[in-house]
Write a protein that holds these residues in place. Structure first.
Motif, PDB file in Angstrom:
ATOM      1  N   THR A   1       0.826  -1.204   0.000  1.00  0.00           N
ATOM      2  CA  THR A   1       0.000   0.000   0.000  1.00  0.00           C
ATOM      3  C   THR A   1       0.861   1.255   0.000  1.00  0.00           C
ATOM      4  OG1 THR A   1      -1.660  -1.209   1.267  1.00  0.00           O
ATOM      5  CG2 THR A   1      -1.900   1.156   1.176  1.00  0.00           C
TER       6      THR A   1
ATOM      7  N   TYR B   1       2.360   1.678  -3.464  1.00  0.00           N
ATOM      8  CA  TYR B   1       1.350   2.107  -4.433  1.00  0.00           C
ATOM      9  C   TYR B   1       0.983   3.570  -4.208  1.00  0.00           C
ATOM     10  CZ  TYR B   1      -2.664   1.858  -7.508  1.00  0.00           C
ATOM     11  OH  TYR B   1      -3.538   2.066  -8.530  1.00  0.00           O
ATOM     12  N   TRP B   2       0.960   4.017  -2.941  1.00  0.00           N
ATOM     13  CA  TRP B   2       0.690   5.413  -2.651  1.00  0.00           C
ATOM     14  C   TRP B   2       1.791   6.303  -3.231  1.00  0.00           C
ATOM     15  CZ3 TRP B   2       3.619   8.520   0.789  1.00  0.00           C
ATOM     16  CH2 TRP B   2       3.116   9.804   0.951  1.00  0.00           C
TER      17      TRP B   2
ATOM     18  N   GLN C   1       1.229   6.603  -6.934  1.00  0.00           N
ATOM     19  CA  GLN C   1       0.109   7.498  -7.227  1.00  0.00           C
ATOM     20  C   GLN C   1       0.505   8.962  -7.040  1.00  0.00           C
ATOM     21  OE1 GLN C   1      -2.961   6.985  -8.412  1.00  0.00           O
ATOM     22  NE2 GLN C   1      -2.547   4.820  -8.678  1.00  0.00           N
TER      23      GLN C   1
ATOM     24  N   ILE D   1      -6.369  11.163  -2.225  1.00  0.00           N
ATOM     25  CA  ILE D   1      -5.529   9.970  -2.398  1.00  0.00           C
ATOM     26  C   ILE D   1      -4.630   9.792  -1.182  1.00  0.00           C
ATOM     27  CG2 ILE D   1      -3.585   9.044  -3.716  1.00  0.00           C
ATOM     28  CD1 ILE D   1      -4.859  10.238  -6.219  1.00  0.00           C
ATOM     29  N   THR D   2      -4.029  10.873  -0.723  1.00  0.00           N
ATOM     30  CA  THR D   2      -3.128  10.807   0.419  1.00  0.00           C
ATOM     31  C   THR D   2      -3.851  10.340   1.672  1.00  0.00           C
ATOM     32  OG1 THR D   2      -1.768  12.564  -0.501  1.00  0.00           O
ATOM     33  CG2 THR D   2      -1.545  12.139   1.853  1.00  0.00           C
TER      34      THR D   2
ATOM     35  N   SER E   1      -6.745   8.659   1.958  1.00  0.00           N
ATOM     36  CA  SER E   1      -7.271   7.299   1.864  1.00  0.00           C
ATOM     37  C   SER E   1      -6.150   6.260   1.991  1.00  0.00           C
ATOM     38  CB  SER E   1      -8.039   7.104   0.561  1.00  0.00           C
ATOM     39  OG  SER E   1      -7.179   7.243  -0.550  1.00  0.00           O
ATOM     40  N   TYR E   2      -5.026   6.475   1.315  1.00  0.00           N
ATOM     41  CA  TYR E   2      -3.916   5.530   1.428  1.00  0.00           C
ATOM     42  C   TYR E   2      -3.257   5.583   2.797  1.00  0.00           C
ATOM     43  CZ  TYR E   2      -4.193   4.059  -3.374  1.00  0.00           C
ATOM     44  OH  TYR E   2      -4.628   3.519  -4.553  1.00  0.00           O
TER      45      TYR E   2
ATOM     46  N   ILE F   1      -5.452   3.410   5.080  1.00  0.00           N
ATOM     47  CA  ILE F   1      -5.254   1.982   4.792  1.00  0.00           C
ATOM     48  C   ILE F   1      -3.887   1.518   5.282  1.00  0.00           C
ATOM     49  CG2 ILE F   1      -5.021   0.293   2.934  1.00  0.00           C
ATOM     50  CD1 ILE F   1      -7.071   1.969   1.353  1.00  0.00           C
ATOM     51  N   THR F   2      -2.866   2.340   5.071  1.00  0.00           N
ATOM     52  CA  THR F   2      -1.513   1.980   5.492  1.00  0.00           C
ATOM     53  C   THR F   2      -1.413   1.882   7.007  1.00  0.00           C
ATOM     54  OG1 THR F   2      -0.635   3.093   3.552  1.00  0.00           O
ATOM     55  CG2 THR F   2       0.907   2.662   5.320  1.00  0.00           C
TER      56      THR F   2
END
Length: 103
Positions: A32, A35-36, A39, A58-59, A61-62, A65-66
């Protein structure tokens, strides 16, 4: 499959036990995070295509999750250590035959 989990071997959480699941969540954390970074690199490279709001979304949300994956890995690792301290795995005792003294 772990030899320590005797009952309900068909459940996925019994396939790896706590230590294996913590490793899986560490792998998810690094995937993750990588992938961040990709992105964010894409967003910075194509500055005119992506707005600031999208980059912030994006920042965030990732990041969530991270942090979740890292927290789960740390929690599972701590639970594994607690489980080993309270009730050590009996598989190691079965693997080593008992040594008896004979005279």
């Amino acid at each position: 499959m772990s030899k320590c989990c005797k009952c309900a071997k068909w459940f996925p959480h019994n396939w790896l036990c706590l230590k294996g699941l913590s490793v899986v969540f560490f792998v998810f954390f690094y995937i993750t995070f990588a992938y961040w970074l990709v992105q964010m690199g894409y967003g910075i490279y194509h500055w005119s295509l992506i707005s600031w709001e999208t980059l912030i979304q994006i920042t965030v949300s990732y990041f969530v999750i991270t942090v979740f994956c890292l927290a789960m890995a740390k929690i599972l690792k701590a639970l594994h250590q607690i489980k080993q301290a309270v009730a050590p795995c009996c598989c190691k005792a079965q693997a080593e035959p008992a040594k008896t003294q004979t005279k």
